[in-house]
Design a protein around this motif. Structure first.
Motif, mmCIF file in Angstrom:
data_model
loop_
_atom_site.group_PDB
_atom_site.id
_atom_site.type_symbol
_atom_site.label_atom_id
_atom_site.label_comp_id
_atom_site.label_asym_id
_atom_site.label_seq_id
_atom_site.Cartn_x
_atom_site.Cartn_y
_atom_site.Cartn_z
ATOM 1 N N SER A 1 26.444 34.485 33.718
ATOM 2 C CA SER A 1 27.195 35.544 33.033
ATOM 3 C C SER A 1 28.697 35.427 33.276
ATOM 4 N N THR A 2 29.477 35.727 32.223
ATOM 5 C CA THR A 2 30.935 35.738 32.337
ATOM 6 C C THR A 2 31.505 36.873 31.491
ATOM 7 N N LYS A 3 32.747 37.231 31.764
ATOM 8 C CA LYS A 3 33.429 38.245 30.963
ATOM 9 C C LYS A 3 33.612 37.758 29.529
ATOM 10 N N GLU A 4 33.853 36.468 29.367
ATOM 11 C CA GLU A 4 34.058 35.916 28.020
ATOM 12 C C GLU A 4 32.796 36.054 27.171
ATOM 13 N N ILE A 5 31.641 35.767 27.793
ATOM 14 C CA ILE A 5 30.372 35.965 27.078
ATOM 15 C C ILE A 5 30.203 37.450 26.749
ATOM 16 N N SER B 1 37.263 47.447 37.548
ATOM 17 C CA SER B 1 37.799 46.556 38.575
ATOM 18 C C SER B 1 36.674 45.628 39.028
ATOM 19 N N PRO B 2 37.006 44.423 39.502
ATOM 20 C CA PRO B 2 35.968 43.465 39.893
ATOM 21 C C PRO B 2 35.015 44.041 40.934
ATOM 22 N N GLY B 3 33.720 43.921 40.656
ATOM 23 C CA GLY B 3 32.709 44.399 41.575
ATOM 24 C C GLY B 3 32.325 45.853 41.413
ATOM 25 N N ALA B 4 33.035 46.589 40.538
ATOM 26 C CA ALA B 4 32.753 48.013 40.386
ATOM 27 C C ALA B 4 31.405 48.273 39.738
ATOM 28 N N TRP B 5 31.058 47.461 38.739
ATOM 29 C CA TRP B 5 29.790 47.649 38.030
ATOM 30 C C TRP B 5 28.826 46.495 38.276
ATOM 31 N N VAL B 6 29.361 45.313 38.574
ATOM 32 C CA VAL B 6 28.527 44.127 38.826
ATOM 33 C C VAL B 6 28.927 43.549 40.180
ATOM 34 N N ARG B 7 27.992 43.568 41.118
ATOM 35 C CA ARG B 7 28.295 43.031 42.435
ATOM 36 C C ARG B 7 28.349 41.497 42.372
ATOM 37 N N PRO B 8 29.202 40.882 43.168
ATOM 38 C CA PRO B 8 29.386 39.422 43.101
ATOM 39 C C PRO B 8 28.123 38.605 43.361
ATOM 40 N N ILE B 9 27.094 39.234 43.930
ATOM 41 C CA ILE B 9 25.868 38.476 44.225
ATOM 42 C C ILE B 9 25.160 37.999 42.965
ATOM 43 N N LYS C 1 25.973 35.864 41.044
ATOM 44 C CA LYS C 1 26.137 34.419 40.916
ATOM 45 C C LYS C 1 25.110 33.620 41.716
ATOM 46 N N THR C 2 24.527 34.244 42.735
ATOM 47 C CA THR C 2 23.633 33.498 43.632
ATOM 48 C C THR C 2 22.284 34.166 43.847
ATOM 49 N N MET C 3 22.028 35.310 43.229
ATOM 50 C CA MET C 3 20.827 36.099 43.514
ATOM 51 C C MET C 3 19.549 35.438 42.993
ATOM 52 N N PRO C 4 18.407 35.741 43.620
ATOM 53 C CA PRO C 4 17.126 35.290 43.078
ATOM 54 C C PRO C 4 16.804 36.077 41.812
ATOM 55 N N PHE C 5 15.984 35.514 40.935
ATOM 56 C CA PHE C 5 15.668 36.187 39.679
ATOM 57 C C PHE C 5 14.259 35.819 39.245
ATOM 58 N N GLU D 1 23.291 42.427 29.868
ATOM 59 C CA GLU D 1 23.913 43.529 30.592
ATOM 60 C C GLU D 1 24.981 43.050 31.565
ATOM 61 N N THR D 2 24.674 41.985 32.298
ATOM 62 C CA THR D 2 25.608 41.536 33.326
ATOM 63 C C THR D 2 26.919 41.055 32.724
ATOM 64 N N SER D 3 26.851 40.306 31.634
ATOM 65 C CA SER D 3 28.073 39.808 30.997
ATOM 66 C C SER D 3 28.908 40.942 30.424
ATOM 67 N N ILE D 4 28.254 41.877 29.737
ATOM 68 C CA ILE D 4 28.984 42.990 29.135
ATOM 69 C C ILE D 4 29.624 43.859 30.210
ATOM 70 N N MET D 5 28.885 44.126 31.279
ATOM 71 C CA MET D 5 29.427 44.976 32.337
ATOM 72 C C MET D 5 30.551 44.283 33.100
ATOM 73 N N LEU D 6 30.494 42.964 33.193
ATOM 74 C CA LEU D 6 31.605 42.223 33.785
ATOM 75 C C LEU D 6 32.881 42.425 32.963
ATOM 76 N N TYR D 7 32.731 42.424 31.647
ATOM 77 C CA TYR D 7 33.888 42.582 30.768
ATOM 78 C C TYR D 7 34.434 44.009 30.816
ATOM 79 N N LEU D 8 33.535 44.998 30.884
ATOM 80 C CA LEU D 8 33.947 46.390 30.768
ATOM 81 C C LEU D 8 34.354 47.032 32.092
ATOM 82 N N GLU D 9 33.884 46.501 33.222
ATOM 83 C CA GLU D 9 34.099 47.198 34.489
ATOM 84 C C GLU D 9 35.597 47.370 34.782
#
Length: 325
Positions: A291-295, A214-222, A224-228, A204-212
């Motif tokens: 996750s990345t936009k390319e993925i 504008s940056p941060g609109a669908w995937v918040r920058p956290i 990259k560093t969030m607990p999981f 989900e995160t990779s796809i939403m990064l590609y589709l959003e």
């Protein structure tokens, strides 16, 4: 003086921007058409329609609640354009077993999930299919971006296909849009040495990064560093479980008797890993950090191609058989 004012008024009118021209030929969203435009498209052979379900639910602190609906709509748009002369019905933003309201799922209990009971969901599917058939569509393809409700989509499609076949309308459940896709995505992640499976993680995160938009609109920058919450399966465990499942399916297809399967294998949390870090109850299973936009673009290609290929095959099989009867 009056002549000067008249000339000034004429100049201002001529400088006004012309109304935007809408190119109806490029519109595949049914809800963006007027009823007369839709009627004309149907006359022009646009008699295929995708009925896709999204969903509203938690997917961690980084991904917005409407991700399923946004992804479902985007994927349906791409599939429709690849198929040609195919429209996209309004996407339902509510599914079955939304995370956070389903006590049987091992997820966080967070606000934002929109739930629908399975029996009600099926009735909604039946009503939507019936409405599309009455509008004049001849091939109706039912699919969903959310795991909950897949069985009800299949049942509704089969029930309505029986109802409308005699009138020349066929209804299809597109399983590969969700089921095959998840297996293919997990294999992609395995082959690229990326974290496998999980909810609100790599897929989900990779796809939403590609589709959003504008940056941060669908995937918040956290992200990259969030607990999981780790899935509890190593890539090797996932691959072994998948291989066993594929071997079992091949044996069944060959008519062999095999023991009952222990589970899907290759998906979900898998067997508990005693060495895994303590569970983080924030709506994410799996690791979204790489996750990345390319993925995301690669994963979108998998989803769209799976949908297009199954739709083409089912339509050819069903329409071909009908022409031979």
């Amino acid at each position: 003086m009056n002549k000067i004012l008249a000339l000034a008024t004429l100049a201002s009118l001529s400088a006004s921007p012309a109304p935007a021209q809408v190119n109806v030929a490029n519109i595949v969203d049914m809800e963006l058409l007027t009823h007369t435009e839709l009627s004309q498209k149907l006359k022009d052979g646009w008699t295929s329609v995708l009925l896709v379900t999204g969903g509203t639910e938690e997917r961690g602190p980084q991904d917005v609640l409407g991700g399923h609906t946004m992804m479902a709509h985007s994927h349906a748009d791409m599939i429709a354009r690849k198929l040609g002369k195919t429209l996209v019905a309004p996407v339902l933003p509510i599914a079955v077993n939304a995370t956070g309201l389903n006590a049987s799922r091992e997820m966080a209990d967070q606000p934002g999930a929109m739930q629908m009971p399975a029996d009600v969901f099926k009735q909604v599917q039946l009503a939507e299919i019936d409405s599309l058939a009455r509008s004049g569509f001849k091939d109706i393809y039912v699919m969903g971006d959310h795991g909950g409700g897949q069985a009800e989509m299949k049942d509704a499609a089969e029930e309505m296909d029986k109802k409308w076949t005699a009138k020349g309308t066929r209804v299809y459940y597109v399983s590969d849009f969700y089921n095959k896709t998840h297996d293919d995505v997990d294999m992609y992640l395995y082959e690229h040495k990326l974290p496998i499976a999980g909810h609100g993680a790599m897929l989900e995160t990779s796809i939403m990064l590609y589709l959003e938009p504008s940056p941060g609109a669908w995937v918040r920058p956290i992200y990259k560093t969030m607990p999981f919450d780790p899935t509890g399966q190593t890539p090797e465990q996932w691959k072994a479980a998948r291989d066993a499942r594929m071997a079992r399916q091949a044996a069944i297809a060959a008519g062999q008797t095999v023991p009952a399967a222990a589970g899907r294998g290759g998906g979900g949390r898998g067997a508990a890993d005693p060495n895994a870090p303590p569970r983080v109850n924030n709506g994410v299973t799996g690791d979204p950090r790489p996750s990345t936009k390319e993925i995301g673009k690669d994963l979108i290609d998998i989803i769209v191609n799976n949908g297009v290929n199954e739709i083409r095959k089912m339509t050819a099989d069903r329409r071909g058989k009908a022409s031979q009867d």
